[in-house]
Structures are given as C-alpha cells and as structure tokens.
Write an enzyme that holds these catalytic residues in place. Structure first.
Site, PDB file in Angstrom:
ATOM      1  CE1 TYR A   1       9.145   5.036   2.631  1.00 34.43           C
ATOM      2  CE2 TYR A   1       7.772   6.414   2.742  1.00 34.43           C
ATOM      3  CZ  TYR A   1       8.080   5.610   3.402  1.00 34.43           C
ATOM      4  OH  TYR A   1       7.484   5.010   4.665  1.00 34.43           O
TER       5      TYR A   1
ATOM      6  CG  ASN B   1       8.583  -1.933   0.179  1.00 32.33           C
ATOM      7  OD1 ASN B   1       7.811  -2.101   1.162  1.00 32.33           O
ATOM      8  ND2 ASN B   1       8.738  -0.952  -0.641  1.00 32.33           N
TER       9      ASN B   1
ATOM     10  NE  ARG C   1       3.584   6.249   1.861  1.00 33.33           N
ATOM     11  CZ  ARG C   1       3.871   5.404   1.963  1.00 33.33           C
ATOM     12  NH1 ARG C   1       4.270   4.121   1.066  1.00 33.33           N
ATOM     13  NH2 ARG C   1       3.660   4.675   3.284  1.00 33.33           N
TER      14      ARG C   1
ATOM     15  CD  GLU D   1      10.726  -7.892   5.068  1.00 31.50           C
ATOM     16  OE1 GLU D   1      11.471  -8.906   5.253  1.00 31.50           O
ATOM     17  OE2 GLU D   1      10.268  -6.985   5.473  1.00 31.50           O
TER      18      GLU D   1
ATOM     19  CB  ALA E   1       1.830  -0.027   6.489  1.00 29.37           C
TER      20      ALA E   1
ATOM     21  N   PRO F   1       0.989  -1.631   0.076  1.00 31.07           N
ATOM     22  CG  PRO F   1      -0.455  -0.662   2.040  1.00 31.07           C
ATOM     23  CD  PRO F   1       0.687  -1.899   0.946  1.00 31.07           C
ATOM     24  CG  ASN F   2       0.135   4.452   1.085  1.00 32.24           C
ATOM     25  OD1 ASN F   2      -1.442   4.717   0.881  1.00 32.24           O
ATOM     26  ND2 ASN F   2      -0.241   3.743   2.552  1.00 32.24           N
TER      27      ASN F   2
ATOM     28  CG  HIS G   1      11.585  -2.179   3.987  1.00 29.62           C
ATOM     29  ND1 HIS G   1       9.896  -2.970   3.273  1.00 29.62           N
ATOM     30  CD2 HIS G   1      11.720  -3.423   4.362  1.00 29.62           C
ATOM     31  CE1 HIS G   1       9.371  -3.340   4.646  1.00 29.62           C
ATOM     32  NE2 HIS G   1      10.252  -4.680   4.508  1.00 29.62           N
TER      33      HIS G   1
ATOM     34  NE  ARG H   1      10.597   5.315   8.242  1.00 23.93           N
ATOM     35  CZ  ARG H   1       9.540   5.843   7.807  1.00 23.93           C
ATOM     36  NH1 ARG H   1      10.067   4.889   6.253  1.00 23.93           N
ATOM     37  NH2 ARG H   1       8.576   6.001   6.934  1.00 23.93           N
TER      38      ARG H   1
HETATM   39  C1  DQA Z   1       8.273   0.617   3.642  1.00 26.26           C
HETATM   40  C2  DQA Z   1       8.494   0.788   5.062  1.00 26.26           C
HETATM   41  C3  DQA Z   1       6.918   0.572   5.735  1.00 26.26           C
HETATM   42  O1  DQA Z   1       7.277   0.860   7.268  1.00 26.26           O
HETATM   43  C4  DQA Z   1       6.524   1.589   5.143  1.00 26.26           C
HETATM   44  O2  DQA Z   1       4.944   1.235   6.054  1.00 26.26           O
HETATM   45  C5  DQA Z   1       6.325   1.878   3.886  1.00 26.26           C
HETATM   46  C6  DQA Z   1       7.381   2.027   2.888  1.00 26.26           C
HETATM   47  C7  DQA Z   1      10.276   1.499   2.434  1.00 26.26           C
HETATM   48  O3  DQA Z   1       9.750   0.518   1.976  1.00 26.26           O
HETATM   49  O4  DQA Z   1      10.855   1.885   3.439  1.00 26.26           O
HETATM   50  O5  DQA Z   1       5.143   2.266   3.055  1.00 26.26           O
HETATM   51  O6  DQA Z   1       7.897  -0.437   3.510  1.00 26.26           O
END
Ligand code: DQA
Length: 155
Positions: free
Chosen positions: A29, A80, A24, A104, A83, A16-17, A106, A113
């Site tokens: 990011y 990825n 964003r 995985e 959240a 998501p997002n 990120h 964080r």
């Molecule tokens: C994320 C890190 C997560 O904590 C966050 O909720 C994201 C992006 C990252 O790519 O850094 O949406 O996965």
C-alpha cells in the site's frame, strides 16, 4: 474566487484499515498516509472549484449512511471500500441509490492478488474502477469526476 455555492461537491469514502496507510503492509500500500492523500485531493479539488469531503470508517453501516447522505447534495463520489469491496451487498445497494458518477479506487491491483480479491461487489454499481495505481488512483478519479460532473451524467 467563485463562491462555494458554485463548487461541485465530491465525497471521498475510505473503508476499513485505510486509516493505517503508512504503517499497513507498505510493500503493497506504500508509505503515503490517508491524511496526505485526503489533503492532496482537497487541494486539487480547490483548484478545480470542487469541494472535496473525505471520510474513513472501519464500519460498514457508517459507509452506507454516508452514501445515503450523498444521494442528496453530492455531485460525485470516490470510494475505496477496502475489504468491503469483496463482501458488501449493503454498500453496493446504497451506491445503486445514487444518480451521480461513482469511481471505485483501489491502491493495489486487486486482480494481481489473492483470488478472493478478484471479485468486486461494487464494480457493477460504479461508473468506473481504478486499481493498482497507488494514491495516484484517487487523483485520477478526481480528474475523471471533474469531466463526468461537467457532462452531468452518471454513466
Ligand atoms: C484495497 C484492496 C482490498 O482488497 C483490501 O482489502 C484493502 C485495500 C486497495 O486499496 O488496494 O483494504 O481496497
């Protein structure tokens, strides 16, 4: 050029997002869009005889179903979970179905964080984790999969 049947298949999943990358929280990011990341992965994949499919969803069940589909026909997975990393037993359980290498990724360093981001539900079901290297993390994940798929191991 080798026929597609000889290509390894890698699925890339974004949670998501991540469709909002570029807009964003750019200080965290960056400015690269998801489309640019996916296009780059597909081009790099083509150079390594890897067919890269990319999928983003804001819905947990959609991601679970894509992972289930991967059990039949994928050679490697990059995820990825955004959240859902920190909450989703369903995504973890789906990943445990797979006998292929899973990386995985990120963009941000989740360990630098907020405390709630320090725990990944996914890490125990992944072959490895790349965190904090921005879009380069996806590229390194594809390189890692290229090596792991050739070794034919999920560990
Ligand atoms: C994320 C890190 C997560 O904590 C966050 O909720 C994201 C992006 C990252 O790519 O850094 O949406 O996965």
């Amino acid at each position: 050029m080798a026929p597609m049947a000889e290509h390894k298949k890698v699925q890339v999943l974004h949670g998501p997002n991540l469709n909002m990358l570029g807009k964003r929280e750019p200080a965290i990011y960056g400015m690269e869009t998801l489309e640019a990341i996916d296009t780059d992965l597909q081009q790099r994949g083509a150079n390594m005889a890897i067919a890269v499919s990319c999928f983003q969803s804001n819905h947990e069940g959609d991601l679970v179903e894509k992972i289930q589909d991967c059990a039949d026909g994928c050679d490697g997975l990059i995820i990825n979970p955004a959240a859902f990393t920190h909450t989703s037993i369903a995504i973890r359980d789906a990943l445990l179905l797979l006998a292929i290498p899973v990386i995985e990724v990120h963009l941000s360093n989740i360990y630098k964080r907020e405390a709630f981001r320090h725990h990944s539900m996914i890490a125990g079901a992944a072959t490895g984790q790349i965190t904090g290297l921005g879009p380069m993390g996806y590229r390194l994940a594809l390189d890692a999969l290229a090596g792991l798929m050739n070794k034919k191991t999920g560990t």
